[in-house]
Design a protein around this motif. Structure first.
Motif, PDB file in Angstrom:
ATOM      1  N   LEU A 251       3.590  11.058  11.258  1.00  0.00           N
ATOM      2  CA  LEU A 251       3.813   9.586  10.768  1.00  0.00           C
ATOM      3  C   LEU A 251       2.544   9.326   9.754  1.00  0.00           C
ATOM      4  O   LEU A 251       3.381   8.780   8.262  1.00  0.00           O
ATOM      5  N   PHE A 252       1.202   9.418  10.185  1.00  0.00           N
ATOM      6  CA  PHE A 252       0.335   8.923   9.464  1.00  0.00           C
ATOM      7  C   PHE A 252       0.236   9.353   8.248  1.00  0.00           C
ATOM      8  O   PHE A 252      -0.326   9.378   7.233  1.00  0.00           O
ATOM      9  N   GLU A 253       0.289  10.885   8.048  1.00  0.00           N
ATOM     10  CA  GLU A 253      -0.146  11.888   7.266  1.00  0.00           C
ATOM     11  C   GLU A 253       1.776  11.288   6.131  1.00  0.00           C
ATOM     12  O   GLU A 253       1.059  11.534   4.990  1.00  0.00           O
ATOM     13  N   LEU A 254       2.822  10.907   6.472  1.00  0.00           N
ATOM     14  CA  LEU A 254       3.559  10.872   5.554  1.00  0.00           C
ATOM     15  C   LEU A 254       3.317   9.952   4.810  1.00  0.00           C
ATOM     16  O   LEU A 254       3.136   9.249   3.166  1.00  0.00           O
ATOM     17  N   LEU A 255       2.864   8.840   5.499  1.00  0.00           N
ATOM     18  CA  LEU A 255       2.374   7.094   5.253  1.00  0.00           C
ATOM     19  C   LEU A 255       1.197   7.603   4.197  1.00  0.00           C
ATOM     20  O   LEU A 255       0.810   6.918   3.341  1.00  0.00           O
ATOM     21  N   SER A 256       0.663   8.262   4.528  1.00  0.00           N
ATOM     22  CA  SER A 256      -0.910   8.299   3.698  1.00  0.00           C
ATOM     23  C   SER A 256      -0.935   8.865   2.598  1.00  0.00           C
ATOM     24  O   SER A 256      -1.585   9.668   1.145  1.00  0.00           O
ATOM     25  N   SER A 257       0.635  10.053   1.900  1.00  0.00           N
ATOM     26  CA  SER A 257       0.638  10.466   0.990  1.00  0.00           C
ATOM     27  C   SER A 257       1.404   9.288   0.005  1.00  0.00           C
ATOM     28  O   SER A 257       2.116   9.943  -1.484  1.00  0.00           O
ATOM     29  N   HIS A 258       1.047   8.610   0.152  1.00  0.00           N
ATOM     30  CA  HIS A 258       1.819   6.988  -0.859  1.00  0.00           C
ATOM     31  C   HIS A 258       1.462   6.168  -1.129  1.00  0.00           C
ATOM     32  O   HIS A 258       0.299   5.970  -0.276  1.00  0.00           O
ATOM     33  N   LYS A 259       0.490   5.760  -2.150  1.00  0.00           N
ATOM     34  CA  LYS A 259       0.254   4.812  -2.435  1.00  0.00           C
ATOM     35  C   LYS A 259       0.979   3.594  -2.783  1.00  0.00           C
ATOM     36  O   LYS A 259       1.676   3.606  -4.199  1.00  0.00           O
ATOM     37  N   ASP A 260       0.810   2.202  -3.274  1.00  0.00           N
ATOM     38  CA  ASP A 260       0.736   1.230  -3.941  1.00  0.00           C
ATOM     39  C   ASP A 260       0.677   0.885  -5.372  1.00  0.00           C
ATOM     40  O   ASP A 260      -0.728   1.007  -5.490  1.00  0.00           O
ATOM     41  N   SER A 261       0.704  -0.677  -5.647  1.00  0.00           N
ATOM     42  CA  SER A 261       0.284  -0.403  -6.643  1.00  0.00           C
ATOM     43  C   SER A 261      -1.758  -0.524  -6.785  1.00  0.00           C
ATOM     44  O   SER A 261      -2.664  -0.942  -8.309  1.00  0.00           O
ATOM     45  N   GLN A 262      -2.453  -1.669  -5.716  1.00  0.00           N
ATOM     46  CA  GLN A 262      -3.694  -1.606  -5.974  1.00  0.00           C
ATOM     47  C   GLN A 262      -4.040   0.493  -4.994  1.00  0.00           C
ATOM     48  O   GLN A 262      -5.299  -0.062  -4.187  1.00  0.00           O
ATOM     49  N   GLY A 263      -3.503   0.882  -4.280  1.00  0.00           N
ATOM     50  CA  GLY A 263      -3.819   2.165  -4.334  1.00  0.00           C
ATOM     51  C   GLY A 263      -4.336   2.155  -2.825  1.00  0.00           C
ATOM     52  O   GLY A 263      -4.739   2.918  -1.958  1.00  0.00           O
ATOM     53  N   LYS A 264      -3.354   1.158  -2.182  1.00  0.00           N
ATOM     54  CA  LYS A 264      -2.850   0.910  -0.948  1.00  0.00           C
ATOM     55  C   LYS A 264      -2.169   1.659  -0.543  1.00  0.00           C
ATOM     56  O   LYS A 264      -0.848   1.842  -0.768  1.00  0.00           O
ATOM     57  N   CYS A 265      -1.697   2.307   0.416  1.00  0.00           N
ATOM     58  CA  CYS A 265      -0.956   3.050   1.651  1.00  0.00           C
ATOM     59  C   CYS A 265       0.163   2.176   2.276  1.00  0.00           C
ATOM     60  O   CYS A 265      -0.300   1.392   2.381  1.00  0.00           O
ATOM     61  N   PRO A 266       1.588   2.502   2.628  1.00  0.00           N
ATOM     62  CA  PRO A 266       2.128   1.744   3.809  1.00  0.00           C
ATOM     63  C   PRO A 266       1.486   1.558   4.617  1.00  0.00           C
ATOM     64  O   PRO A 266       0.832   2.373   5.069  1.00  0.00           O
ATOM     65  N   VAL A 267       1.649   0.508   5.582  1.00  0.00           N
ATOM     66  CA  VAL A 267       0.598   0.437   6.758  1.00  0.00           C
ATOM     67  C   VAL A 267       2.139  -0.328   7.208  1.00  0.00           C
ATOM     68  O   VAL A 267       3.210  -0.985   7.370  1.00  0.00           O
ATOM     69  N   ILE A 268       1.937   0.354   8.555  1.00  0.00           N
ATOM     70  CA  ILE A 268       3.344   0.236   9.730  1.00  0.00           C
ATOM     71  C   ILE A 268       2.104  -1.135  10.527  1.00  0.00           C
ATOM     72  O   ILE A 268       1.651  -0.871  11.235  1.00  0.00           O
ATOM     73  N   THR A 269       3.259  -2.149  10.778  1.00  0.00           N
ATOM     74  CA  THR A 269       2.553  -3.854  11.450  1.00  0.00           C
ATOM     75  C   THR A 269       3.396  -2.933  13.019  1.00  0.00           C
ATOM     76  O   THR A 269       4.461  -3.294  13.230  1.00  0.00           O
ATOM     77  N   ALA A 270       2.471  -3.038  13.798  1.00  0.00           N
ATOM     78  CA  ALA A 270       3.172  -2.028  15.025  1.00  0.00           C
ATOM     79  C   ALA A 270       3.188  -2.937  15.915  1.00  0.00           C
ATOM     80  O   ALA A 270       1.647  -3.242  17.199  1.00  0.00           O
ATOM     81  N   ASN A 271       3.682  -3.369  16.387  1.00  0.00           N
ATOM     82  CA  ASN A 271       4.214  -4.908  17.800  1.00  0.00           C
ATOM     83  C   ASN A 271       4.334  -3.972  18.731  1.00  0.00           C
ATOM     84  O   ASN A 271       4.861  -2.782  19.530  1.00  0.00           O
TER      85      ASN A 271
END
Length: 376
Positions: free
Chosen positions: A74-94
């Motif tokens: 999961l973390f490897e996949l998330l770290s392969s994407h970046k938004d307009s500010q260079g930030k990766c998607p982040v999971i709010t893990a409840n």
């Protein structure tokens, strides 16, 4: 056709009220991290052999504590994407902070409830001993951000009552290290064992309200920071729960558009509607989920385009896209294919979000809450 039309109208209604922004904000809210659900593939088979129809619920079939491999992928996949500010998607893990301590409950002859912190549970599982270390790495890398879901994902008093019957399906599941059977898989006539904040009488109400400060204290000790947002298990909660959450530092209430509020000694529930940016009289702000990405729940749905359509509707109304996506989608500990298919779809979803809205910003629930509060 009529069903789809109603769903589309419903999506627009959910987004038509409340806080607005020109920014393209996407939040992934994922519930149930820390709780057991299904203990192992072998125990899943045992329960099925006992006549418990686990195939009727995708949570009971697929959900489990996240293994090291689940988290790494999961973390490897998330770290392969970046938004307009260079930030990766982040999971709010409840996060659910505890699980029942099966050994102590059994030793007390099912007359006393005992729990263990979920990190203790992880140590007992075969591929999970480094899972919490990976959680901390995910937090440090801004890929995974815990918030409070509950002390347990369990209606303790209902569960303990059912456990006293040694022939019950609840007891059979207990013997397999499982407490979270959905009502759809059992033949017992009962109210949900998973709606932690639901209550039937004054004693169960008092138990719930005492559990919340304890759970939030465990959260702060384990993670080193307070949880500013929270979501009630199964969307059942009462105003009294909001008061206790407020008194313990929770400023933002995650949830669906409809709150189910328990009535003591009542068979029905009071339904209360919410919208993102709504503020209660305690000074807390509601964050309402308006998008869904749940590939594990129904493989016949094109979940990528389903979610993209929800996001388009949210952005049309100037709303942040708050995506519901439970932990079960990312778990391969029981069935590897469950995780692999969901990750493939998540990868495609993230690519399409970034391509369609290059200005997109990925946020956590509490970051969105702070933004709304500052605007308010």
């Amino acid at each position: 056709m009529l069903h789809r039309l109603r769903q589309a109208v419903g999506r627009h209604l959910v987004n038509s009220q409340g806080w607005r922004t020109d920014r393209k904000i996407v939040v992934f809210e994922s519930d149930d991290w820390g709780t057991i659900r299904m203990s192992s593939k072998n125990n899943l088979t045992k329960l099925s052999d006992l006549g418990i129809k686990t195939q009727r619920c995708h949570y009971d079939e697929n959900d489990a504590l996240a293994s090291e491999e689940d988290l790494t992928q999961l973390f490897e996949l998330l770290s392969s994407h970046k938004d307009s500010q260079g930030k990766c998607p982040v999971i709010t893990a409840n996060v659910i902070m505890t699980n029942p301590d099966f050994d102590k409950i059994k030793a007390a002859d099912f007359t006393e409830y005992h729990y263990e912190v979920f990190t203790e549970t992880l140590d007992k599982y075969p591929n999970h001993k480094n899972s919490f270390k990976l959680w901390k790495e995910g937090i440090k890398g801004s890929l995974f951000y815990p918030q409070y879901h509950g002390r347990e994902h369990l209606n303790v008093m209902r569960w303990m009552k059912c456990l006293k019957d040694s022939e019950s399906e609840t007891r059979k599941a207990f013997n397999a290290g499982v407490f979270g059977l959905s009502n759809t898989v059992v033949s017992e006539d009962r109210k949900s064992h998973l709606a932690s904040y639901d209550w039937d009488d004054h004693d169960s109400r008092d138990f719930v309200l005492r559990s919340i400060p304890d759970g939030l204290s465990l959260f702060e000790k384990l993670f080193g920071f307070k949880s500013l947002s929270s979501i009630a298990p199964n969307y059942y909660w009462h105003y009294d729960v909001e008061q206790v959450l407020r008194d313990n530092g929770v400023r933002y209430i995650q949830g669906s558009a409809v709150q189910k509020s328990p009535i003591i000694n009542g068979k029905q529930y009071k339904k209360i509607r919410h919208f993102t940016g709504q503020k209660n009289d305690l000074g807390q702000w509601y964050l309402v989920r308006n998008c869904k990405f749940e590939p594990s729940s129904d493989p016949s749905i094109d979940w990528v385009n389903h979610c993209l359509n929800h996001i388009r509707t949210a952005f049309f109304w100037g709303k942040p896209a708050i995506i519901e996506s439970h932990r079960v989608n990312y778990i391969g500990f029981i069935h590897q294919k469950n995780r692999d298919k969901s990750l493939q779809m998540l990868d495609l979803l993230l690519k399409k979000i970034i391509d369609t809205w290059p200005e997109v910003e990925f946020m956590t629930s509490d970051q969105l809450g702070k933004l709304i509060e500052e605007d308010g």
